[in-house]
Design an enzyme around this catalytic site. Sequence first.
Site, PDB file in Angstrom:
ATOM      1  N   SER A 132       0.862  -1.108   0.037  1.00 56.69           N
ATOM      2  CA  SER A 132      -0.022   0.233  -0.023  1.00 56.69           C
ATOM      3  C   SER A 132       0.809   1.438  -0.015  1.00 56.69           C
ATOM      4  O   SER A 132       1.898   1.353   0.500  1.00 56.69           O
ATOM      5  CB  SER A 132      -0.904   0.078   1.136  1.00 56.69           C
ATOM      6  OG  SER A 132      -1.781  -1.120   1.426  1.00 56.69           O
TER       7      SER A 132
HETATM    8  N1  SAM Z   1      -0.357  -4.913   4.572  1.00 55.77           N
HETATM    9  C1  SAM Z   1       0.230  -5.136   3.199  1.00 55.77           C
HETATM   10  C2  SAM Z   1       1.649  -4.548   3.199  1.00 55.77           C
HETATM   11  O1  SAM Z   1       2.130  -4.045   4.042  1.00 55.77           O
HETATM   12  O2  SAM Z   1       2.560  -4.561   2.046  1.00 55.77           O
HETATM   13  C3  SAM Z   1      -0.331  -4.500   2.034  1.00 55.77           C
HETATM   14  C4  SAM Z   1      -1.585  -5.686   1.756  1.00 55.77           C
HETATM   15  S1  SAM Z   1      -2.120  -5.685   0.088  1.00 55.77           S
HETATM   16  C5  SAM Z   1      -2.837  -4.040  -0.227  1.00 55.77           C
HETATM   17  C6  SAM Z   1      -3.438  -6.655   0.447  1.00 55.77           C
HETATM   18  C7  SAM Z   1      -2.969  -8.187   0.667  1.00 55.77           C
HETATM   19  O3  SAM Z   1      -4.222  -8.891   1.181  1.00 55.77           O
HETATM   20  C8  SAM Z   1      -2.604  -9.053  -0.407  1.00 55.77           C
HETATM   21  O4  SAM Z   1      -1.364  -9.356   0.044  1.00 55.77           O
HETATM   22  C9  SAM Z   1      -3.430 -10.137  -0.552  1.00 55.77           C
HETATM   23  O5  SAM Z   1      -3.123 -11.427  -1.075  1.00 55.77           O
HETATM   24  C10 SAM Z   1      -4.161 -10.225   0.880  1.00 55.77           C
HETATM   25  N2  SAM Z   1      -5.310 -10.823   1.043  1.00 55.77           N
HETATM   26  C11 SAM Z   1      -6.461 -10.804   0.276  1.00 55.77           C
HETATM   27  N3  SAM Z   1      -7.603 -11.597   0.628  1.00 55.77           N
HETATM   28  C12 SAM Z   1      -7.096 -12.195   1.864  1.00 55.77           C
HETATM   29  C13 SAM Z   1      -7.609 -12.887   2.771  1.00 55.77           C
HETATM   30  N4  SAM Z   1      -8.670 -13.692   2.698  1.00 55.77           N
HETATM   31  N5  SAM Z   1      -6.870 -13.321   3.856  1.00 55.77           N
HETATM   32  C14 SAM Z   1      -5.423 -12.890   3.968  1.00 55.77           C
HETATM   33  N6  SAM Z   1      -4.866 -12.101   3.080  1.00 55.77           N
HETATM   34  C15 SAM Z   1      -5.831 -11.744   1.974  1.00 55.77           C
END
Ligand code: SAM
Length: 218
Positions: free
Chosen positions: A65
């Site tokens: 993000s």
């Molecule tokens: N917090 C992260 C960082 O600091 O880099 C950025 C996160 S990215 C915008 C969103 C993340 O949520 C992705 O890595 C995606 O694979 C994960 N995601 C989506 N659905 C999910 C779920 N049900 N459980 C766990 N992770 C999930």
Amino acid sequence: MAEQEPLYARRREEMVEQLRRYGITSARVLEAFRSVERHRFFAPGDRAYAYNDCAFPIGYGQTISQPYTVAYMTSLLVERCPVGRILEVGTGSGYQAAILDSMGYSVYTVERVAGLCRRASLVFRELGLDIEQRLGDGSLGWEEKSPFDGIIVTAGAPRPPAPLLTQLADSGVLIVPLGGSEGQRMTVITRRKDRFEEELFHMFAFVPLIGREGWRKG
Ligand code: SAM
């Protein structure tokens, strides 16, 4: 690599100044952004982009993000929940988890993509961070480790995932972007025993939360 460190430190200071201009006022949040080396959460070839104020691809169709978004969510948390156990849903690069860890929270984080989970665990180990991780569907929370004083969902959900609400401690807060592909409204839900209070904030653009209590597919 080591010769780049002074440059990264300067870029980090500029990032902190920009966050301040954008209205981030918490000294704890700004200090966390100053101390956590954001470039360590990027692939070596991408580190020149680490301090730009934008989201950046980290593989598997996912993103780290934008710094402002991480700072915004962290500010919503710290104002309502200054200490305690925090669950992050969506580990991604691991940067948000590292920011929370540097602020003294006990951090638990769940990621559904195995490659990202593995990569974040290597970075946590390299940096010596004590962050508990799990591979799985974070829309179901992490029941064995609950209750949590705060839960941050870093992907856009169609509605507040019910298991996350039940895994909140009393007075705990769930911070979750809610909405579809047109954008998501940052929402804070505070548990007051059996009642839940909702506050609405700005619109953002997140990748979807994929799972049983999220979207069915990307
Ligand atoms: N917090 C992260 C960082 O600091 O880099 C950025 C996160 S990215 C915008 C969103 C993340 O949520 C992705 O890595 C995606 O694979 C994960 N995601 C989506 N659905 C999910 C779920 N049900 N459980 C766990 N992770 C999930």
